[in-house]
Design a protein around this motif. Structure first.
Motif, PDB file in Angstrom:
ATOM      1  N   GLU A 270       0.513 -28.835  51.516  1.00 28.37           N
ATOM      2  CA  GLU A 270      -0.260 -28.995  52.744  1.00 28.37           C
ATOM      3  C   GLU A 270       0.322 -30.104  53.616  1.00 28.37           C
ATOM      4  N   ARG A 271       0.795 -31.179  52.995  1.00 27.83           N
ATOM      5  CA  ARG A 271       1.407 -32.269  53.753  1.00 27.83           C
ATOM      6  C   ARG A 271       2.693 -31.804  54.428  1.00 27.83           C
ATOM      7  N   VAL A 272       3.502 -31.035  53.698  1.00 25.84           N
ATOM      8  CA  VAL A 272       4.747 -30.517  54.274  1.00 25.84           C
ATOM      9  C   VAL A 272       4.443 -29.578  55.443  1.00 25.84           C
ATOM     10  N   ALA A 273       3.471 -28.665  55.246  1.00 30.20           N
ATOM     11  CA  ALA A 273       3.113 -27.716  56.303  1.00 30.20           C
ATOM     12  C   ALA A 273       2.596 -28.438  57.545  1.00 30.20           C
ATOM     13  N   ALA A 274       1.795 -29.491  57.344  1.00 28.49           N
ATOM     14  CA  ALA A 274       1.262 -30.239  58.485  1.00 28.49           C
ATOM     15  C   ALA A 274       2.386 -30.961  59.229  1.00 28.49           C
ATOM     16  N   GLN A 275       3.315 -31.559  58.478  1.00 23.80           N
ATOM     17  CA  GLN A 275       4.422 -32.277  59.114  1.00 23.80           C
ATOM     18  C   GLN A 275       5.310 -31.324  59.911  1.00 23.80           C
ATOM     19  N   GLN A 276       5.432 -30.087  59.428  1.00 22.40           N
ATOM     20  CA  GLN A 276       6.240 -29.088  60.112  1.00 22.40           C
ATOM     21  C   GLN A 276       5.471 -28.388  61.239  1.00 22.40           C
ATOM     22  N   GLU A 277       4.219 -28.818  61.447  1.00 19.21           N
ATOM     23  CA  GLU A 277       3.362 -28.293  62.514  1.00 19.21           C
ATOM     24  C   GLU A 277       3.129 -26.793  62.401  1.00 19.21           C
ATOM     25  N   LEU A 278       2.928 -26.326  61.165  1.00 18.71           N
ATOM     26  CA  LEU A 278       2.592 -24.926  60.938  1.00 18.71           C
ATOM     27  C   LEU A 278       1.082 -24.745  61.129  1.00 18.71           C
ATOM     28  N   THR A 279       0.703 -23.637  61.753  1.00 16.10           N
ATOM     29  CA  THR A 279      -0.710 -23.375  61.995  1.00 16.10           C
ATOM     30  C   THR A 279      -1.396 -23.028  60.682  1.00 16.10           C
ATOM     31  N   PRO A 280      -2.433 -23.772  60.296  1.00 16.81           N
ATOM     32  CA  PRO A 280      -3.114 -23.482  59.024  1.00 16.81           C
ATOM     33  C   PRO A 280      -3.615 -22.040  58.965  1.00 16.81           C
ATOM     34  N   GLY A 281      -3.314 -21.380  57.853  1.00 15.82           N
ATOM     35  CA  GLY A 281      -3.806 -20.026  57.634  1.00 15.82           C
ATOM     36  C   GLY A 281      -3.057 -18.928  58.357  1.00 15.82           C
ATOM     37  N   VAL A 282      -2.023 -19.262  59.112  1.00 11.18           N
ATOM     38  CA  VAL A 282      -1.282 -18.243  59.872  1.00 11.18           C
ATOM     39  C   VAL A 282       0.146 -18.165  59.355  1.00 11.18           C
ATOM     40  N   HIS A 283       0.523 -17.005  58.860  1.00 10.40           N
ATOM     41  CA  HIS A 283       1.881 -16.805  58.366  1.00 10.40           C
ATOM     42  C   HIS A 283       2.829 -16.618  59.551  1.00 10.40           C
TER      43      HIS A 283
ATOM     44  N   LEU B 140      14.133 -23.878  46.576  1.00 14.24           N
ATOM     45  CA  LEU B 140      13.085 -23.448  45.652  1.00 14.24           C
ATOM     46  C   LEU B 140      11.858 -22.920  46.395  1.00 14.24           C
ATOM     47  N   LEU B 141      11.497 -23.578  47.502  1.00 15.24           N
ATOM     48  CA  LEU B 141      10.371 -23.088  48.293  1.00 15.24           C
ATOM     49  C   LEU B 141      10.656 -21.681  48.815  1.00 15.24           C
ATOM     50  N   ALA B 142      11.883 -21.470  49.303  1.00 17.64           N
ATOM     51  CA  ALA B 142      12.253 -20.148  49.810  1.00 17.64           C
ATOM     52  C   ALA B 142      12.276 -19.114  48.688  1.00 17.64           C
ATOM     53  N   GLN B 143      12.838 -19.490  47.542  1.00 19.95           N
ATOM     54  CA  GLN B 143      12.936 -18.566  46.409  1.00 19.95           C
ATOM     55  C   GLN B 143      11.559 -18.171  45.892  1.00 19.95           C
ATOM     56  N   ILE B 144      10.722 -19.179  45.654  1.00 21.51           N
ATOM     57  CA  ILE B 144       9.372 -18.900  45.140  1.00 21.51           C
ATOM     58  C   ILE B 144       8.540 -18.182  46.194  1.00 21.51           C
ATOM     59  N   GLY B 145       8.716 -18.582  47.465  1.00 23.25           N
ATOM     60  CA  GLY B 145       7.961 -17.920  48.529  1.00 23.25           C
ATOM     61  C   GLY B 145       8.287 -16.439  48.638  1.00 23.25           C
ATOM     62  N   ALA B 146       9.570 -16.100  48.561  1.00 22.69           N
ATOM     63  CA  ALA B 146       9.963 -14.689  48.628  1.00 22.69           C
ATOM     64  C   ALA B 146       9.422 -13.916  47.433  1.00 22.69           C
ATOM     65  N   HIS B 147       9.506 -14.537  46.249  1.00 23.93           N
ATOM     66  CA  HIS B 147       8.977 -13.899  45.034  1.00 23.93           C
ATOM     67  C   HIS B 147       7.470 -13.686  45.153  1.00 23.93           C
ATOM     68  N   ALA B 148       6.752 -14.732  45.580  1.00 24.68           N
ATOM     69  CA  ALA B 148       5.295 -14.647  45.693  1.00 24.68           C
ATOM     70  C   ALA B 148       4.889 -13.602  46.732  1.00 24.68           C
ATOM     71  N   ALA B 149       5.596 -13.572  47.863  1.00 22.40           N
ATOM     72  CA  ALA B 149       5.267 -12.614  48.915  1.00 22.40           C
ATOM     73  C   ALA B 149       5.480 -11.177  48.438  1.00 22.40           C
ATOM     74  N   GLY B 150       6.565 -10.953  47.723  1.00 21.64           N
ATOM     75  CA  GLY B 150       6.838  -9.608  47.214  1.00 21.64           C
ATOM     76  C   GLY B 150       5.792  -9.147  46.215  1.00 21.64           C
TER      77      GLY B 150
END
Length: 198
Positions: free
Chosen positions: A168-181, A46-56
């Motif tokens: 935000e919790r998921v992104a932090a746990q995955q060590e993604l840089t805040p604000g950087v795609h 769902l994250l991938a599906q919604i993310g692709a839709h939102a990005a497009g």
């Protein structure tokens, strides 16, 4: 001599042999279910599906401003840290400096960003938004707000806040840089052409 009567192959089937419409429909549905691939389930899909839709959808919205999503990300980063060097920007994005040079060339050519020689180190360039760049970023902010409202229309304010906190919790746990795609690492070409200024 065998006198038992053999069944007549041309005779109509008896009622017991004739499938009912309901049985035919059930058999057809079962066959269709077997042929249909399973529907992906789970939060990751769902994250991938919604993310692709939102990005497009976001790409379509900012294209009307003559920008690409990559342009928008760079403008935001430069606006957040005026005087940022190209080398530091490359490190933040996780890309080689030559890729940043190409991206900034496109923004500079569109009159949105300017390079200034660093007073501390003349070998480095500092990045700053131009007045036109600030105006463009203001338009992007309005577009982004409308985009988020449309995307999250199914949620009330409490639901939106909860979703944001969880993501935000998921992104932090995955060590993604805040604000950087992370898409900058695979970006093949610099930003799309901007509209010519009138």
């Amino acid at each position: 001599m065998n006198t038992a009567r053999q069944p007549d192959p041309s005779a109509a089937p008896t009622p017991a042999q004739t499938p009912t419409p309901a049985a035919t429909a059930t058999a057809s549905a079962a066959t269709a279910d077997q042929a249909r691939p399973p529907v992906p389930r789970g939060a990751a899909f769902l994250l991938a599906q919604i993310g692709a839709h939102a990005a497009g959808r976001f790409a379509e919205r900012v294209a009307a401003l003559g920008l690409s999503p990559a342009d928008v990300g760079l403008l935001r980063m430069v606006a957040g840290r005026p005087g940022l060097s190209q080398r530091a920007l490359a490190e933040d994005l996780g890309v080689v400096p030559s890729r940043v040079v190409a991206l900034i060339d496109a923004l500079e050519g569109g009159g949105l960003v300017e390079r200034r020689r660093s007073a501390g180190d003349r070998r480095n360039h500092e990045l700053h938004l131009t007045p036109e760049g600030r105006r463009s970023l203001g338009k992007v902010s309005r577009v982004a707000s409308a985009h988020e409202d449309d995307l999250l229309a199914a949620l009330d304010p409490d639901g939106r806040a909860q979703l944001l906190e969880l993501l935000e919790r998921v992104a932090a746990q995955q060590e993604l840089t805040p604000g950087v795609h992370p898409g900058y690492r695979t970006l093949a070409k610099p930003a799309a052409k901007r509209k010519e200024k009138g």
